[in-house]
Motif scaffolding. Structure first.
Motif, PDB file in Angstrom:
ATOM      1  N   UNK A  70       5.468  16.646 -20.309  1.00 29.62           N
ATOM      2  CA  UNK A  70       5.154  17.183 -18.987  1.00 29.62           C
ATOM      3  C   UNK A  70       4.147  16.344 -18.200  1.00 29.62           C
ATOM      4  N   UNK A  71       4.157  15.048 -18.411  1.00 34.35           N
ATOM      5  CA  UNK A  71       3.250  14.138 -17.704  1.00 34.35           C
ATOM      6  C   UNK A  71       4.072  13.019 -17.083  1.00 34.35           C
ATOM      7  N   UNK A  72       3.752  12.681 -15.852  1.00 37.00           N
ATOM      8  CA  UNK A  72       4.464  11.573 -15.222  1.00 37.00           C
ATOM      9  C   UNK A  72       3.831  10.257 -15.675  1.00 37.00           C
ATOM     10  N   UNK A  73       4.661   9.255 -15.805  1.00 40.66           N
ATOM     11  CA  UNK A  73       4.159   7.932 -16.181  1.00 40.66           C
ATOM     12  C   UNK A  73       3.139   7.451 -15.155  1.00 40.66           C
ATOM     13  N   UNK A  74       3.363   7.769 -13.887  1.00 42.81           N
ATOM     14  CA  UNK A  74       2.454   7.339 -12.824  1.00 42.81           C
ATOM     15  C   UNK A  74       1.068   7.962 -12.996  1.00 42.81           C
ATOM     16  N   UNK A  75       0.998   9.274 -13.261  1.00 38.99           N
ATOM     17  CA  UNK A  75      -0.319   9.917 -13.406  1.00 38.99           C
ATOM     18  C   UNK A  75      -1.036   9.444 -14.666  1.00 38.99           C
ATOM     19  N   UNK A  76      -0.320   9.263 -15.753  1.00 36.09           N
ATOM     20  CA  UNK A  76      -0.932   8.780 -16.992  1.00 36.09           C
ATOM     21  C   UNK A  76      -1.435   7.352 -16.797  1.00 36.09           C
ATOM     22  N   UNK A  77      -0.617   6.501 -16.177  1.00 39.40           N
ATOM     23  CA  UNK A  77      -1.013   5.109 -15.941  1.00 39.40           C
ATOM     24  C   UNK A  77      -2.242   5.020 -15.047  1.00 39.40           C
ATOM     25  N   UNK A  78      -2.296   5.853 -14.030  1.00 38.30           N
ATOM     26  CA  UNK A  78      -3.460   5.858 -13.127  1.00 38.30           C
ATOM     27  C   UNK A  78      -4.729   6.224 -13.908  1.00 38.30           C
ATOM     28  N   UNK A  79      -4.631   7.230 -14.771  1.00 37.92           N
ATOM     29  CA  UNK A  79      -5.786   7.645 -15.564  1.00 37.92           C
ATOM     30  C   UNK A  79      -6.214   6.522 -16.519  1.00 37.92           C
ATOM     31  N   UNK A  80      -5.257   5.924 -17.211  1.00 39.65           N
ATOM     32  CA  UNK A  80      -5.565   4.850 -18.158  1.00 39.65           C
ATOM     33  C   UNK A  80      -6.158   3.651 -17.431  1.00 39.65           C
ATOM     34  N   UNK A  81      -5.573   3.287 -16.305  1.00 43.98           N
ATOM     35  CA  UNK A  81      -6.078   2.152 -15.542  1.00 43.98           C
ATOM     36  C   UNK A  81      -7.500   2.400 -15.049  1.00 43.98           C
ATOM     37  N   UNK A  82      -7.762   3.591 -14.549  1.00 41.80           N
ATOM     38  CA  UNK A  82      -9.110   3.946 -14.090  1.00 41.80           C
ATOM     39  C   UNK A  82     -10.108   3.873 -15.243  1.00 41.80           C
ATOM     40  N   UNK A  83      -9.695   4.361 -16.399  1.00 35.96           N
ATOM     41  CA  UNK A  83     -10.571   4.334 -17.572  1.00 35.96           C
ATOM     42  C   UNK A  83     -10.861   2.900 -18.003  1.00 35.96           C
ATOM     43  N   UNK A  84      -9.813   2.083 -18.132  1.00 40.84           N
ATOM     44  CA  UNK A  84     -10.007   0.723 -18.623  1.00 40.84           C
ATOM     45  C   UNK A  84     -10.678  -0.203 -17.614  1.00 40.84           C
ATOM     46  N   UNK A  85     -10.605   0.136 -16.328  1.00 40.58           N
ATOM     47  CA  UNK A  85     -11.244  -0.690 -15.292  1.00 40.58           C
ATOM     48  C   UNK A  85     -12.693  -0.288 -15.031  1.00 40.58           C
ATOM     49  N   UNK A  86     -13.121   0.832 -15.572  1.00 39.30           N
ATOM     50  CA  UNK A  86     -14.475   1.334 -15.342  1.00 39.30           C
ATOM     51  C   UNK A  86     -15.498   0.392 -15.979  1.00 39.30           C
ATOM     52  N   UNK A  87     -16.582   0.123 -15.257  1.00 42.23           N
ATOM     53  CA  UNK A  87     -17.626  -0.765 -15.773  1.00 42.23           C
ATOM     54  C   UNK A  87     -18.294  -0.232 -17.038  1.00 42.23           C
ATOM     55  N   UNK A  88     -18.182   1.078 -17.288  1.00 39.33           N
ATOM     56  CA  UNK A  88     -18.748   1.652 -18.522  1.00 39.33           C
ATOM     57  C   UNK A  88     -17.832   1.403 -19.717  1.00 39.33           C
ATOM     58  N   UNK A  89     -16.633   0.929 -19.462  1.00 38.30           N
ATOM     59  CA  UNK A  89     -15.638   0.736 -20.515  1.00 38.30           C
ATOM     60  C   UNK A  89     -15.513  -0.704 -20.949  1.00 38.30           C
ATOM     61  N   UNK A  90     -14.327  -1.032 -21.452  1.00 37.62           N
ATOM     62  CA  UNK A  90     -14.090  -2.370 -21.976  1.00 37.62           C
ATOM     63  C   UNK A  90     -14.095  -3.430 -20.884  1.00 37.62           C
ATOM     64  N   UNK A  91     -13.980  -3.039 -19.621  1.00 41.56           N
ATOM     65  CA  UNK A  91     -13.993  -4.003 -18.514  1.00 41.56           C
ATOM     66  C   UNK A  91     -15.300  -4.798 -18.476  1.00 41.56           C
ATOM     67  N   UNK A  92     -16.361  -4.235 -19.035  1.00 43.06           N
ATOM     68  CA  UNK A  92     -17.635  -4.945 -19.081  1.00 43.06           C
ATOM     69  C   UNK A  92     -17.559  -6.173 -19.999  1.00 43.06           C
ATOM     70  N   UNK A  93     -16.635  -6.158 -20.951  1.00 39.45           N
ATOM     71  CA  UNK A  93     -16.496  -7.239 -21.929  1.00 39.45           C
ATOM     72  C   UNK A  93     -15.160  -7.970 -21.862  1.00 39.45           C
ATOM     73  N   UNK A  94     -14.147  -7.312 -21.300  1.00 38.73           N
ATOM     74  CA  UNK A  94     -12.778  -7.847 -21.334  1.00 38.73           C
ATOM     75  C   UNK A  94     -12.106  -7.660 -19.983  1.00 38.73           C
TER      76      UNK A  94
END
Length: 179
Positions: free
Chosen positions: A38-62
Motif C-alpha cells: 500500500x505504498x507508492x514507489x514515488x512516496x517511498x523514494x521521496x522519503x528515502x531520498x530526503x533521508x539519504x540527502x540530509x546533512x545529518x545522514x550519510x550525505x555528510x560522508x558520502x
C-alpha cells in the motif's frame, strides 16, 4: 496510519522514477517497491531520498544519488516473505530487514509498524531503517551502545533493542570511527 501489509507479494517491483542529475562521483541507488504493497514507489523514494540527502545522514560522508536505471545499490521495500528470499541465507523471520550484496532490503511490515525502540515515532524509525541498512551497503558494521543513556549509533541494531541507549535515526560520530 497503519495499513494492511500482506505477508507475501508477487516478487515484482515498481521502480521509482528519478530526477536527472550528475552521478559521476556519487554512489547511485535505485528505489523499488514490491507490487501489492500500500505504498507508492514515488512516496517511498521521496522519503528515502530526503533521508539519504540530509546533512545529518550519510550525505555528510558520502555522495549519494538516486537513479532509475543501473545503480550501485538497489533499495527495496518488500513484503516479509520476499524479504526472507532477498536476504537469504540470513534469517529475517519475516520481521527484520537486511543488506545482501548491493541490495538494501527494507521489510514493509517494519516500515508500517516500526519497532518498540522508537515508540510511536514511525518517521524516525523509517529514517533509522534506511540509514542502518544503507550504512551496511556503504561498508559500516554493527555498533554497540557506547553507554547507558548515550545516543544510539545508527549501526546499533535498534530494531532489536537499545541496550541502554536512546533511539537515534541518524549516523552518530561513533558510527564513523575506523571507516
Amino acid at each position: 496510519m497503519s495499513r494492511s501489509i500482506p505477508e507475501r507479494g508477487p516478487g515484482r517491483f515498481k521502480v521509482a522514477a528519478a530526477p536527472p542529475g550528475l552521478t559521476e562521483e556519487a554512489t547511485t541507488y535505485r528505489v523499488e517497491v514490491e507490487k501489492g504493497l500500500p505504498y507508492s514507489a514515488k512516496e517511498v523514494a521521496r522519503f528515502i531520498e530526503t533521508t539519504l540527502a540530509d546533512d545529518r545522514g550519510w550525505a555528510a560522508e558520502h555522495e549519494l544519488a538516486r537513479v532509475d536505471g543501473h545503480a550501485d545499490l538497489r533499495i527495496v521495500l518488500a513484503t516479509p516473505e520476499t524479504v526472507d528470499q532477498l536476504c537469504a541465507p540470513l534469517d529475517t523471520d519475516g520481521r527484520l530487514s537486511c543488506r545482501n550484496g548491493s541490495d538494501v532490503v527494507l521489510n514493509a511490515w517494519r516500515w508500517n509498524f516500526g519497532a518498540d525502540s522508537f515508540g510511536n515515532d514511525l518517521v524516525a524509525y523509517r529514517r533509522y531503517l534506511v540509514n542502518h541498512e544503507t550504512g551496511h551497503a556503504l561498508g559500516y558494521p554493527h555498533a554497540e551502545c557506547p553507554g547507558e543513556g548515550a545516543t544510539a549509533p545508527v549501526m546499533l541494531q535498534q530494531t532489536k533493542g537499545l541496550d541502554g541507549c536512546t533511539a537515534n535515526p541518524w549516523p552518530a560520530p561513533v558510527d564513523l570511527v575506523g571507516h
